[in-house]
Design a protein around this motif. Structure first.
Motif, PDB file in Angstrom:
ATOM      1  N   LEU A 110       0.838  -1.214   0.000  1.00  0.00           N
ATOM      2  CA  LEU A 110       0.000   0.000   0.000  1.00  0.00           C
ATOM      3  C   LEU A 110       0.868   1.256   0.000  1.00  0.00           C
ATOM      4  N   ASP A 111       1.979   1.209   0.718  1.00  0.00           N
ATOM      5  CA  ASP A 111       2.850   2.393   0.810  1.00  0.00           C
ATOM      6  C   ASP A 111       3.482   2.724  -0.537  1.00  0.00           C
ATOM      7  N   CYS A 113       2.747   1.531  -3.707  1.00  0.00           N
ATOM      8  CA  CYS A 113       1.815   1.719  -4.837  1.00  0.00           C
ATOM      9  C   CYS A 113       0.902   2.934  -4.647  1.00  0.00           C
ATOM     10  N   LEU A 114       0.393   3.105  -3.436  1.00  0.00           N
ATOM     11  CA  LEU A 114      -0.673   4.108  -3.256  1.00  0.00           C
ATOM     12  C   LEU A 114      -0.153   5.382  -2.580  1.00  0.00           C
ATOM     13  N   LYS A 115       0.471   5.209  -1.418  1.00  0.00           N
ATOM     14  CA  LYS A 115       0.965   6.400  -0.718  1.00  0.00           C
ATOM     15  C   LYS A 115       2.049   7.094  -1.541  1.00  0.00           C
ATOM     16  N   ASN A 152      -3.568  -7.374  -0.866  1.00  0.00           N
ATOM     17  CA  ASN A 152      -2.880  -6.086  -0.657  1.00  0.00           C
ATOM     18  C   ASN A 152      -2.722  -5.336  -1.984  1.00  0.00           C
ATOM     19  N   TYR A 153      -2.206  -6.027  -2.990  1.00  0.00           N
ATOM     20  CA  TYR A 153      -1.922  -5.400  -4.291  1.00  0.00           C
ATOM     21  C   TYR A 153      -3.220  -4.982  -4.994  1.00  0.00           C
ATOM     22  N   ALA A 156      -4.541  -1.909  -3.327  1.00  0.00           N
ATOM     23  CA  ALA A 156      -3.750  -0.720  -3.669  1.00  0.00           C
ATOM     24  C   ALA A 156      -4.074  -0.248  -5.084  1.00  0.00           C
ATOM     25  N   LYS A 157      -4.181  -1.189  -6.012  1.00  0.00           N
ATOM     26  CA  LYS A 157      -4.395  -0.813  -7.412  1.00  0.00           C
ATOM     27  C   LYS A 157      -5.832  -0.344  -7.663  1.00  0.00           C
TER      28      LYS A 157
END
Ligand SMILES: NC(=O)c1ccc[n+]([C@@H]2O[C@H](COP(=O)([O-])OP(=O)(O)OC[C@H]3O[C@@H](n4cnc5c(N)ncnc54)[C@H](O)[C@@H]3O)[C@@H](O)[C@H]2O)c1
Length: 247
Positions: A110-111, A113-115, A152-153, A156-157
């Motif tokens: 999450l960090d 890919c997204l943050k 998780n992935y 995030a995506k």
């Protein structure tokens, strides 16, 4: 030369898809900022671009670290005076069954890919707003539709798509477009190194209407389309680069 003199920042550009973006933007006249957490890889990409007569600089930055991102963007402004195009490409996977997924597996994905996309956008947007021009291209994945072992992935995506739509509404009035690409399985050096490559590719091809896996060029062409004048009235959209596979 579609991108003559444009300043393009590409995160995770030391390898794989991002590296291909960097080389091709440079071929079309852009001044490319090759950003990656792996400094040596950044330098190799910059050297390859310069060898072919292009313009690029390497900046080591960790997209999950707010200070690192802020300093990078300030350095780019010092060097080039503007940022025209941001490609939020850095990403990684930590696949495992949800019952075995650790907090770290969740947070790392999450960090990055997204943050990471949030921080890079946060520190680029003010410059784009001031110049009343910008193109932001985020990297989702066909996995946003759900893959087993990738809670998780996939989360995030999927988050990247909400992020993209929100930003397209917030930034549109400044002539900034924000779009996303959602690649299916893409043939990269990393993927080729997996001992299970043949098995993974074969399974993927079975489920894909166009009977091959994707190439880095397939993704780069879509990113360049969103970055180009041809896409100036397109924002908040997602292009699936998955050979017709969407389920
Ligand atoms: N390869 C595929 O099949 C595929 C499919 C769909 C989406 N994607 C997405 O495309 C993007 C690129 O994937 P790839 O296959 O080229 O991966 P890759 O692992 O080859 O390259 C990713 C790069 O990101 C860098 N990176 C990782 N963490 C970072 C951080 N904290 N700060 C800065 N850089 C960091 C890595 O050092 C690496 O150079 C990712 O967002 C990925 O999720 C890939």
């Amino acid at each position: 030369m579609r991108f003559a003199q444009k300043v393009v920042v590409i995160t995770g550009a030391g390898n794989g898809i991002g590296k291909n973006h960097a080389v091709n933007f440079a071929k079309e006249g852009a001044r490319v900022v090759v950003c990656d957490i792996k400094e040596d890889d950044c330098r190799l990409v910059v050297a390859a671009i310069k060898e072919q007569g292009g313009e690029a600089i390497a900046i080591k930055a960790d997209v999950t670290n707010e200070d690192s991102v802020k300093v990078m963007m300030e350095k780019i402004i010092e060097t080039y005076g503007r940022i025209d195009i941001l490609v939020n490409n850095a990403g990684l996977t930590r696949d495992t069954k949800v019952s075995e997924m650790t907090e770290l597996d969740w947070d790392v994905v999450l960090d990055v890919c997204l943050k990471g996309s949030f921080f890079c956008t946060k520190y680029t947007a003010p410059y784009m707003i001031a110049q009343k021009y910008g193109r932001i291209i985020n990297t989702s994945s066909r996995a946003y539709l759900g893959n087993p072992g990738q809670a998780n992935y996939s989360a995030a995506k999927a988050g990247i798509l909400g992020f993209t739509r929100a930003l397209s509404k917030e930034l549109g009035k400044y002539n900034i477009t924000v779009n996303a690409v959602a690649p299916g399985l893409i043939d990269t050096e990393m993927l080729r190194k997996l001992p299970t490559f043949d098995m993974i590719a074969e399974r993927q091809i079975k489920e894909t209407p166009i009977k091959r896996i994707g190439t880095v060029d397939d993704v780069t062409k879509a990113v360049m389309f969103f970055a180009s004048d041809d896409a100036e009235y397109i924002s908040g959209d997602v292009l699936h680069i998955s050979g017709g596979r969407k389920g």
